[in-house]
Design an enzyme around this catalytic site. Structure first.
Site, mmCIF file in Angstrom:
data_model
loop_
_atom_site.group_PDB
_atom_site.id
_atom_site.type_symbol
_atom_site.label_atom_id
_atom_site.label_comp_id
_atom_site.label_asym_id
_atom_site.label_seq_id
_atom_site.Cartn_x
_atom_site.Cartn_y
_atom_site.Cartn_z
ATOM 1 N N ASN A 60 120.495 45.504 3.312
ATOM 2 C CA ASN A 60 120.036 44.574 2.087
ATOM 3 C C ASN A 60 118.607 44.451 1.885
ATOM 4 O O ASN A 60 118.071 43.892 2.549
ATOM 5 C CB ASN A 60 121.007 43.375 2.378
ATOM 6 N N TRP A 61 118.427 45.373 1.064
ATOM 7 C CA TRP A 61 116.742 45.557 0.629
ATOM 8 C C TRP A 61 116.136 43.958 -0.140
ATOM 9 O O TRP A 61 115.162 43.826 -0.056
ATOM 10 C CB TRP A 61 116.368 46.477 -0.156
ATOM 11 N N LYS A 62 117.138 43.173 -0.442
ATOM 12 C CA LYS A 62 116.607 41.944 -1.393
ATOM 13 C C LYS A 62 115.806 42.441 -2.213
ATOM 14 O O LYS A 62 116.038 43.557 -2.793
ATOM 15 C CB LYS A 62 116.060 40.982 -0.092
ATOM 16 N N GLU A 73 126.607 35.645 8.508
ATOM 17 C CA GLU A 73 125.222 35.524 8.667
ATOM 18 C C GLU A 73 124.712 34.307 8.684
ATOM 19 O O GLU A 73 124.417 33.333 7.784
ATOM 20 C CB GLU A 73 124.626 36.120 7.389
ATOM 21 N N GLY A 131 115.985 36.536 8.829
ATOM 22 C CA GLY A 131 114.517 36.649 8.810
ATOM 23 C C GLY A 131 113.913 35.839 9.626
ATOM 24 O O GLY A 131 112.643 35.710 9.288
ATOM 25 N N GLY A 185 118.520 43.132 6.957
ATOM 26 C CA GLY A 185 117.648 42.717 5.921
ATOM 27 C C GLY A 185 116.301 43.420 6.302
ATOM 28 O O GLY A 185 116.023 44.854 5.984
ATOM 29 N N GLY A 186 115.522 42.704 6.943
ATOM 30 C CA GLY A 186 114.001 43.197 7.188
ATOM 31 C C GLY A 186 114.165 44.800 7.693
ATOM 32 O O GLY A 186 113.287 45.511 7.323
ATOM 33 N N HIS A 221 125.694 35.685 -0.460
ATOM 34 C CA HIS A 221 124.417 35.454 0.343
ATOM 35 C C HIS A 221 124.004 34.398 0.275
ATOM 36 O O HIS A 221 123.883 33.486 -0.571
ATOM 37 C CB HIS A 221 123.526 36.738 -0.057
ATOM 38 N N SER A 273 118.513 39.024 11.872
ATOM 39 C CA SER A 273 117.576 39.683 12.701
ATOM 40 C C SER A 273 118.372 40.664 13.672
ATOM 41 O O SER A 273 117.978 41.124 14.685
ATOM 42 C CB SER A 273 117.012 38.425 13.398
ATOM 43 N N GLU A 315 121.105 33.351 0.602
ATOM 44 C CA GLU A 315 119.832 33.212 -0.351
ATOM 45 C C GLU A 315 120.314 32.787 -1.789
ATOM 46 O O GLU A 315 119.697 32.358 -2.351
ATOM 47 C CB GLU A 315 118.891 34.368 -0.487
HETATM 48 P P1 13P Z 1 117.433 39.838 8.462
HETATM 49 O O1 13P Z 1 117.890 41.082 8.986
HETATM 50 O O2 13P Z 1 115.932 40.048 7.599
HETATM 51 O O3 13P Z 1 117.329 38.578 9.173
HETATM 52 O O4 13P Z 1 118.306 39.472 6.985
HETATM 53 C C1 13P Z 1 119.754 39.370 7.337
HETATM 54 C C2 13P Z 1 120.102 39.267 5.878
HETATM 55 O O5 13P Z 1 120.186 38.451 5.045
HETATM 56 C C3 13P Z 1 120.841 40.603 5.357
HETATM 57 O O6 13P Z 1 121.971 40.063 4.384
#
Ligand code: 13P
Length: 263
Positions: free
Chosen positions: A13-15, A175, A181, A242-243, A105, A221, A107
């Site tokens: 997930n590149w956000k 999640e 993050g 994510g990251g 998600h 993470s 977010e």
């Molecule tokens: P991180 O891997 O950056 O913690 O993000 C997880 C995430 O929200 C994937 O959708």
């Protein structure tokens, strides 16, 4: 539970990162990195979830170069068309050969006020257009302390699966908000506990066969150094990253988790 094998899914997930030009360079680099490492593409499904503005470009690249990555979007409208400024229809995503769409998600829930009702409506929209919803659930630290590790995720998933037919193809992602993050990662045992509870919800809502075949991802993470420990858990079938999905070498190492530590 059962003997059905669920193909692992590693999803990035590149956000709101990487424009369409950066996306091309990234997907090519990831593909070459996996090729150089003689990665067996059949062993794990790989999916990337770029921002909307990148999807057309990434789809063209994947198609032209026969890159074995699935394509996902990060959100979808509850509506199919019409006067909904800024919204993106599932029909448009399907036309771009999008396979998956992330729904609910944390977010989106936190910054856009998405309720369980909105999440359920988006799941229905995805299914109407032949997209596989990746339904995200997870608790904040306060909620974990108040109501325990599973209650919030279980309630969120029950609501999201309302009215979903038993033969629907869905993916679930656990999640924990406190692990997104933050570098603070859930332990494999913590992830397993919630994922097992989520599998029970799927069985109760959609039937045992759906419970056995539906993939449940852990997200929060995830790194190359911890992915194998999650994948060893019986109810964890992949990861939503994510990251670490923005770094080609690191994401490739996550995808190759079966190689660097025996699972
Ligand atoms: P991180 O891997 O950056 O913690 O993000 C997880 C995430 O929200 C994937 O959708």
């Amino acid at each position: 539970m059962g003997s059905v094998t669920r193909k692992p899914l590693i999803a990035g997930n590149w956000k709101m990162n990487l424009d369409h030009l950066q996306a091309v360079a990234f997907v090519q680099k990831l593909h070459w990195t996996l090729k150089d490492a003689a990665h067996e593409t059949d062993s794990v499904e790989v999916a990337v979830f770029p921002p909307f503005t990148d999807i057309r470009t990434v789809q063209t690249l994947i198609d032209a170069d026969k890159i074995p990555f699935a394509l996902g979007a990060q959100d979808v409208s509850t509506k199919d068309s019409g006067a909904y400024t800024g919204e993106v229809s599932g029909a448009f995503l399907k036309k771009l050969d999008v396979d998956y769409v992330i729904i609910g998600h944390s977010e989106r829930r936190e910054y856009h006020g998405e309720t369980d009702e909105v999440v359920a409506a988006k799941v229905q929209a995805a299914l109407r257009h032949g997209l596989v919803p990746v339904v995200c659930v997870g608790e904040t630290l306060e909620q974990r302390e108040e109501s325990g590790p599973t209650a919030v995720s279980v309630a969120q998933l029950r609501a999201a699966l309302e009215g979903v037919p038993s033969d629907a193809d869905v993916v679930v992602a656990y999640e924990p908000v406190w692990a997104i993050g933050t570098g603070q990662v859930a332990s494999p045992e913590q992830a397993q506990e919630v994922c097992a509870a989520l599998r029970t919800v799927i069985s109760e809502s959609l039937g045992d066969s759906a419970g056995e075949r539906t993939r449940i991802l852990y997200g929060g993470s995830v790194k190359s150094g911890n992915i194998a420990s999650f994948m060893r858990e019986p109810d964890v079938d992949g990861a939503l990253v994510g990251g670490a999905s923005l770094l080609a070498d690191e994401f490739a190492a996550i995808i190759r988790y079966q190689k660097h530590v025996g699972v």
